[in-house]
Design a protein around this motif. Structure first.
Motif, PDB file in Angstrom:
ATOM      1  N   GLN A 154       0.832  -1.193   0.000  1.00 36.30           N
ATOM      2  CA  GLN A 154       0.000   0.000   0.000  1.00 36.30           C
ATOM      3  C   GLN A 154       0.871   1.249   0.000  1.00 36.30           C
ATOM      4  O   GLN A 154       1.779   1.395   0.809  1.00 36.30           O
ATOM      5  CB  GLN A 154      -0.916  -0.001   1.228  1.00 36.30           C
ATOM      6  N   VAL A 155       0.572   2.166  -0.936  1.00 31.63           N
ATOM      7  CA  VAL A 155       1.322   3.414  -0.989  1.00 31.63           C
ATOM      8  C   VAL A 155       0.515   4.587  -0.460  1.00 31.63           C
ATOM      9  O   VAL A 155       1.075   5.593  -0.019  1.00 31.63           O
ATOM     10  CB  VAL A 155       1.822   3.719  -2.417  1.00 31.63           C
ATOM     11  N   THR A 156      -0.803   4.474  -0.492  1.00 32.31           N
ATOM     12  CA  THR A 156      -1.668   5.504   0.085  1.00 32.31           C
ATOM     13  C   THR A 156      -3.088   4.972   0.203  1.00 32.31           C
ATOM     14  O   THR A 156      -3.457   4.006  -0.467  1.00 32.31           O
ATOM     15  CB  THR A 156      -1.671   6.794  -0.755  1.00 32.31           C
ATOM     16  N   GLN A 157      -3.859   5.607   1.069  1.00 30.17           N
ATOM     17  CA  GLN A 157      -5.280   5.278   1.239  1.00 30.17           C
ATOM     18  C   GLN A 157      -6.066   6.576   1.196  1.00 30.17           C
ATOM     19  O   GLN A 157      -5.594   7.623   1.650  1.00 30.17           O
ATOM     20  CB  GLN A 157      -5.533   4.555   2.564  1.00 30.17           C
ATOM     21  N   MET A 158      -7.259   6.512   0.630  1.00 31.00           N
ATOM     22  CA  MET A 158      -8.118   7.701   0.554  1.00 31.00           C
ATOM     23  C   MET A 158      -9.574   7.257   0.562  1.00 31.00           C
ATOM     24  O   MET A 158      -9.873   6.065   0.442  1.00 31.00           O
ATOM     25  CB  MET A 158      -7.805   8.493  -0.716  1.00 31.00           C
ATOM     26  N   SER A 159     -10.465   8.202   0.691  1.00 30.85           N
ATOM     27  CA  SER A 159     -11.883   7.860   0.636  1.00 30.85           C
ATOM     28  C   SER A 159     -12.239   7.410  -0.771  1.00 30.85           C
ATOM     29  O   SER A 159     -11.593   7.812  -1.750  1.00 30.85           O
ATOM     30  CB  SER A 159     -12.745   9.067   1.029  1.00 30.85           C
ATOM     31  N   ALA A 160     -13.288   6.602  -0.874  1.00 30.13           N
ATOM     32  CA  ALA A 160     -13.728   6.154  -2.197  1.00 30.13           C
ATOM     33  C   ALA A 160     -14.189   7.330  -3.040  1.00 30.13           C
ATOM     34  O   ALA A 160     -14.014   7.347  -4.264  1.00 30.13           O
ATOM     35  CB  ALA A 160     -14.853   5.133  -2.049  1.00 30.13           C
ATOM     36  N   ASP A 161     -14.763   8.349  -2.396  1.00 23.15           N
ATOM     37  CA  ASP A 161     -15.223   9.520  -3.138  1.00 23.15           C
ATOM     38  C   ASP A 161     -14.056  10.285  -3.753  1.00 23.15           C
ATOM     39  O   ASP A 161     -14.108  10.674  -4.918  1.00 23.15           O
ATOM     40  CB  ASP A 161     -16.030  10.443  -2.219  1.00 23.15           C
ATOM     41  N   LEU A 162     -12.997  10.506  -2.991  1.00 19.58           N
ATOM     42  CA  LEU A 162     -11.839  11.198  -3.546  1.00 19.58           C
ATOM     43  C   LEU A 162     -11.205  10.373  -4.652  1.00 19.58           C
ATOM     44  O   LEU A 162     -10.818  10.908  -5.696  1.00 19.58           O
ATOM     45  CB  LEU A 162     -10.810  11.481  -2.450  1.00 19.58           C
ATOM     46  N   CYS A 163     -11.132   9.076  -4.445  1.00 20.42           N
ATOM     47  CA  CYS A 163     -10.570   8.189  -5.464  1.00 20.42           C
ATOM     48  C   CYS A 163     -11.336   8.313  -6.776  1.00 20.42           C
ATOM     49  O   CYS A 163     -10.756   8.318  -7.855  1.00 20.42           O
ATOM     50  CB  CYS A 163     -10.590   6.743  -4.962  1.00 20.42           C
ATOM     51  N   GLY A 164     -12.657   8.433  -6.673  1.00 25.44           N
ATOM     52  CA  GLY A 164     -13.499   8.551  -7.864  1.00 25.44           C
ATOM     53  C   GLY A 164     -13.777   9.980  -8.269  1.00 25.44           C
ATOM     54  O   GLY A 164     -14.660  10.225  -9.098  1.00 25.44           O
ATOM     55  N   THR A 165     -13.036  10.944  -7.693  1.00 22.97           N
ATOM     56  CA  THR A 165     -13.213  12.383  -7.938  1.00 22.97           C
ATOM     57  C   THR A 165     -14.671  12.806  -7.744  1.00 22.97           C
ATOM     58  O   THR A 165     -15.251  13.489  -8.572  1.00 22.97           O
ATOM     59  CB  THR A 165     -12.700  12.811  -9.336  1.00 22.97           C
ATOM     60  N   ARG A 166     -15.252  12.378  -6.622  1.00 24.80           N
ATOM     61  CA  ARG A 166     -16.622  12.755  -6.266  1.00 24.80           C
ATOM     62  C   ARG A 166     -16.612  13.638  -5.023  1.00 24.80           C
ATOM     63  O   ARG A 166     -15.813  13.420  -4.109  1.00 24.80           O
ATOM     64  CB  ARG A 166     -17.480  11.514  -6.000  1.00 24.80           C
ATOM     65  N   LEU A 167     -17.523  14.583  -4.964  1.00 18.68           N
ATOM     66  CA  LEU A 167     -17.695  15.398  -3.772  1.00 18.68           C
ATOM     67  C   LEU A 167     -18.291  14.538  -2.671  1.00 18.68           C
ATOM     68  O   LEU A 167     -19.380  13.967  -2.844  1.00 18.68           O
ATOM     69  CB  LEU A 167     -18.632  16.578  -4.052  1.00 18.68           C
ATOM     70  N   GLU A 168     -17.600  14.428  -1.561  1.00 18.71           N
ATOM     71  CA  GLU A 168     -18.049  13.562  -0.480  1.00 18.71           C
ATOM     72  C   GLU A 168     -19.373  14.052   0.091  1.00 18.71           C
ATOM     73  O   GLU A 168     -19.554  15.239   0.377  1.00 18.71           O
ATOM     74  CB  GLU A 168     -16.995  13.510   0.628  1.00 18.71           C
ATOM     75  N   GLY A 169     -20.320  13.121   0.216  1.00 17.07           N
ATOM     76  CA  GLY A 169     -21.628  13.452   0.754  1.00 17.07           C
ATOM     77  C   GLY A 169     -22.566  14.109  -0.242  1.00 17.07           C
ATOM     78  O   GLY A 169     -23.703  14.443   0.098  1.00 17.07           O
ATOM     79  N   VAL A 170     -22.107  14.295  -1.479  1.00 16.80           N
ATOM     80  CA  VAL A 170     -22.933  14.952  -2.501  1.00 16.80           C
ATOM     81  C   VAL A 170     -23.094  14.049  -3.728  1.00 16.80           C
ATOM     82  O   VAL A 170     -24.201  13.652  -4.085  1.00 16.80           O
ATOM     83  CB  VAL A 170     -22.331  16.307  -2.926  1.00 16.80           C
ATOM     84  N   ASP A 171     -21.986  13.739  -4.386  1.00 13.91           N
ATOM     85  CA  ASP A 171     -22.029  12.905  -5.589  1.00 13.91           C
ATOM     86  C   ASP A 171     -22.260  11.446  -5.228  1.00 13.91           C
ATOM     87  O   ASP A 171     -21.991  11.015  -4.103  1.00 13.91           O
ATOM     88  CB  ASP A 171     -20.719  13.043  -6.366  1.00 13.91           C
ATOM     89  N   LYS A 209     -11.655  19.007  -8.422  1.00 15.21           N
ATOM     90  CA  LYS A 209     -12.010  20.407  -8.658  1.00 15.21           C
ATOM     91  C   LYS A 209     -12.475  20.623 -10.098  1.00 15.21           C
ATOM     92  O   LYS A 209     -13.485  21.285 -10.353  1.00 15.21           O
ATOM     93  CB  LYS A 209     -10.799  21.299  -8.368  1.00 15.21           C
ATOM     94  N   ARG A 210     -11.748  20.065 -11.059  1.00 18.12           N
ATOM     95  CA  ARG A 210     -12.090  20.253 -12.472  1.00 18.12           C
ATOM     96  C   ARG A 210     -13.413  19.578 -12.819  1.00 18.12           C
ATOM     97  O   ARG A 210     -14.252  20.139 -13.532  1.00 18.12           O
ATOM     98  CB  ARG A 210     -10.967  19.696 -13.366  1.00 18.12           C
ATOM     99  N   THR A 211     -13.611  18.366 -12.303  1.00 16.58           N
ATOM    100  CA  THR A 211     -14.821  17.616 -12.615  1.00 16.58           C
ATOM    101  C   THR A 211     -16.050  18.266 -11.993  1.00 16.58           C
ATOM    102  O   THR A 211     -17.111  18.360 -12.633  1.00 16.58           O
ATOM    103  CB  THR A 211     -14.690  16.159 -12.116  1.00 16.58           C
ATOM    104  N   THR A 212     -15.936  18.704 -10.748  1.00 17.98           N
ATOM    105  CA  THR A 212     -17.070  19.349 -10.078  1.00 17.98           C
ATOM    106  C   THR A 212     -17.503  20.611 -10.819  1.00 17.98           C
ATOM    107  O   THR A 212     -18.703  20.869 -10.996  1.00 17.98           O
ATOM    108  CB  THR A 212     -16.695  19.703  -8.622  1.00 17.98           C
ATOM    109  N   LYS A 213     -16.535  21.390 -11.284  1.00 13.76           N
ATOM    110  CA  LYS A 213     -16.847  22.611 -12.027  1.00 13.76           C
ATOM    111  C   LYS A 213     -17.566  22.296 -13.334  1.00 13.76           C
ATOM    112  O   LYS A 213     -18.589  22.909 -13.665  1.00 13.76           O
ATOM    113  CB  LYS A 213     -15.559  23.389 -12.304  1.00 13.76           C
ATOM    114  N   ALA A 214     -17.062  21.309 -14.078  1.00 16.37           N
ATOM    115  CA  ALA A 214     -17.676  20.956 -15.363  1.00 16.37           C
ATOM    116  C   ALA A 214     -19.052  20.320 -15.174  1.00 16.37           C
ATOM    117  O   ALA A 214     -19.966  20.550 -15.973  1.00 16.37           O
ATOM    118  CB  ALA A 214     -16.763  19.999 -16.126  1.00 16.37           C
ATOM    119  N   ALA A 215     -19.212  19.529 -14.114  1.00 11.83           N
ATOM    120  CA  ALA A 215     -20.483  18.826 -13.868  1.00 11.83           C
ATOM    121  C   ALA A 215     -21.621  19.778 -13.549  1.00 11.83           C
ATOM    122  O   ALA A 215     -22.793  19.414 -13.696  1.00 11.83           O
ATOM    123  CB  ALA A 215     -20.307  17.839 -12.723  1.00 11.83           C
ATOM    124  N   ASN A 216     -21.281  20.992 -13.120  1.00  9.60           N
ATOM    125  CA  ASN A 216     -22.300  21.974 -12.755  1.00  9.60           C
ATOM    126  C   ASN A 216     -22.404  23.128 -13.758  1.00  9.60           C
ATOM    127  O   ASN A 216     -23.077  24.120 -13.485  1.00  9.60           O
ATOM    128  CB  ASN A 216     -21.999  22.535 -11.367  1.00  9.60           C
TER     129      ASN A 216
END
Length: 400
Positions: A83-100, A381-388
């Motif tokens: 393992q080199v790093t761990q993150m939330s599934a939302d960050l991994c999938g470039t999703r806003l946590e609790g929103v997307d 950041k880029r995906t959230t801006k384009a998605a809206n």
């Protein structure tokens, strides 16, 4: 209201969304799908931005929340499986946590089909001919008898039959990146539950996860090769994957062995569709058929939902005047699709093995966690801006 009878080719997310809104606006949609039944397989997909608002207006948001994937975190591993790093599934999938939201494609289609209710569906059939006459659009099928519709919509994906028949060969509009994607099921030998695993290497990417309703795991991989590959033969596709990943470490030997026996193997090129116009006469396109953004954008499903919503709404506002509706549909949606298609360019640049990509992987070898976290946050950041980047109209839903 004129031009009420509308044929939709493709019962995927774009087609189902369009059928729902057309029916709600008083039109009479008919779905035609080449598969014998609604396709319930597939991979996990992301729902973001304006697409979430549309799903709320459809009254299915809560059902999607209940059926979303239960993956909570992700780990990235090196070639030795460390393992080199761990993150939330939302960050991994470039999703806003609790929103997307993230959901399996098949589950989303089932929810949409239930919300749609009873409409005519021509399963296990395909369109073979389209031509306009004074009565409307004359359509011939492989199995059903020819019929005339007021409007025809191609919602039949990257390799759209409607687009080919009406607008010309796919090569005129397809922009391939030289990157290929494959998704397939394998036994869950890594015992995955709420965790997904990512493995990055030069020109290659592998993601493994398990949906809570499935006993098997899913493998999603992307890779680039120097020479274009266009074979539709699954055997040759699997041979290409074996060749590309032949010297890969980690769990790749086991994954490749299981791939040979997988019953739901999927393979395709990463390609975008760019067209000067999405409509011709009484025929128009929606979703990947008109503006495929590729899985690298993370926005293919969301822009398909948005496109279907706008197309149906503009037809309703124009009282079936397809020329005015098609023009307005393109005017409203094209800036949005352009911004979302642009999301794929950075990923393609990294995947293609450019000098930048080689340098990046050298840096990753030194500090992999920081590099991965940086690009995930940048992508978010880029995906959230384009998605809206679309202001949704509230179309009048009075009885038309």
């Amino acid at each position: 209201m004129k031009n009420k009878n509308i044929l939709i080719s493709g019962a995927g997310v774009a087609g189902l969304t369009l059928a729902y809104w057309l029916k709600r606006h008083g039109f009479i949609p008919t779905l035609i799908e080449k598969h014998p039944s609604l396709r319930t397989g597939g991979y996990k997909i992301d729902l973001r931005g304006v697409a979430l608002e549309i799903l709320k207006r459809m009254g299915i948001y809560s059902s999607i929340v209940e059926n979303r994937t239960a993956i909570t975190h992700a780990i990235c591993v090196d070639s030795a499986g460390n393992q080199v790093t761990q993150m939330s599934a939302d960050l991994c999938g470039t999703r806003l946590e609790g929103v997307d939201l993230e959901i399996m494609r098949g589950n989303l289609c089932l929810i949409m089909k239930e919300a749609l209710g009873e409409i005519e569906c021509l399963f296990d059939d395909s369109i073979t001919h389209i031509s306009e006459n004074s009565s409307g659009v004359y359509v011939e099928f492989e199995k059903n008898k020819p019929r005339i519709f007021d409007i025809v919509v191609g919602a039949d994906g990257l390799h759209s039959t409607v687009r080919k028949i009406v607008f010309g060969d796919e090569s005129n509009f397809s922009h391939e990146f030289g990157v290929y994607v494959s998704v397939f099921s394998i036994p869950n030998f890594l015992n995955l539950t709420a965790c997904e695993i990512e493995h990055h290497s030069l020109r290659k990417f592998v993601n493994i996860y398990r949906d809570r309703k499935d006993t098997d795991a899913k493998v999603a991989m992307a890779f680039s090769v120097a020479k274009a590959f266009h074979s539709r033969d699954p055997k040759e596709q699997k041979e290409l994957i074996e060749e590309v990943f032949a010297n890969s470490d980690w769990e790749m030997p086991r994954i490749l062995a299981e791939m040979k026996q997988s019953s739901d193997f999927y393979f395709d090129t990463m390609a975008q569709i760019h067209m000067p116009h999405w409509s011709k006469g009484r025929v128009t396109l929606v979703g990947d058929a008109a503006y495929s953004a590729t899985p690298m954008s993370g926005q293919g499903t969301s822009i398909a939902i948005a496109g279907a919503y706008v197309l149906a709404g503009e037809l309703a506002d124009a009282c079936g005047d397809y020329q005015a509706a098609f023009s307005r549909y393109e005017e409203l949606l094209r800036p949005f699709t352009n911004k979302n298609q642009a999301l794929a360019h950075m990923s393609a640049r990294i995947m293609k093995g450019s000098s930048y990509s080689v340098w990046l992987h050298r840096v990753m070898a030194i500090m992999p966690a920081k590099v991965l976290q940086y690009f995930k946050n940048l992508g978010l950041k880029r995906t959230t801006k384009a998605a809206n980047a679309l202001i949704l109209k509230e179309y009048n839903e009075k009885n038309r």
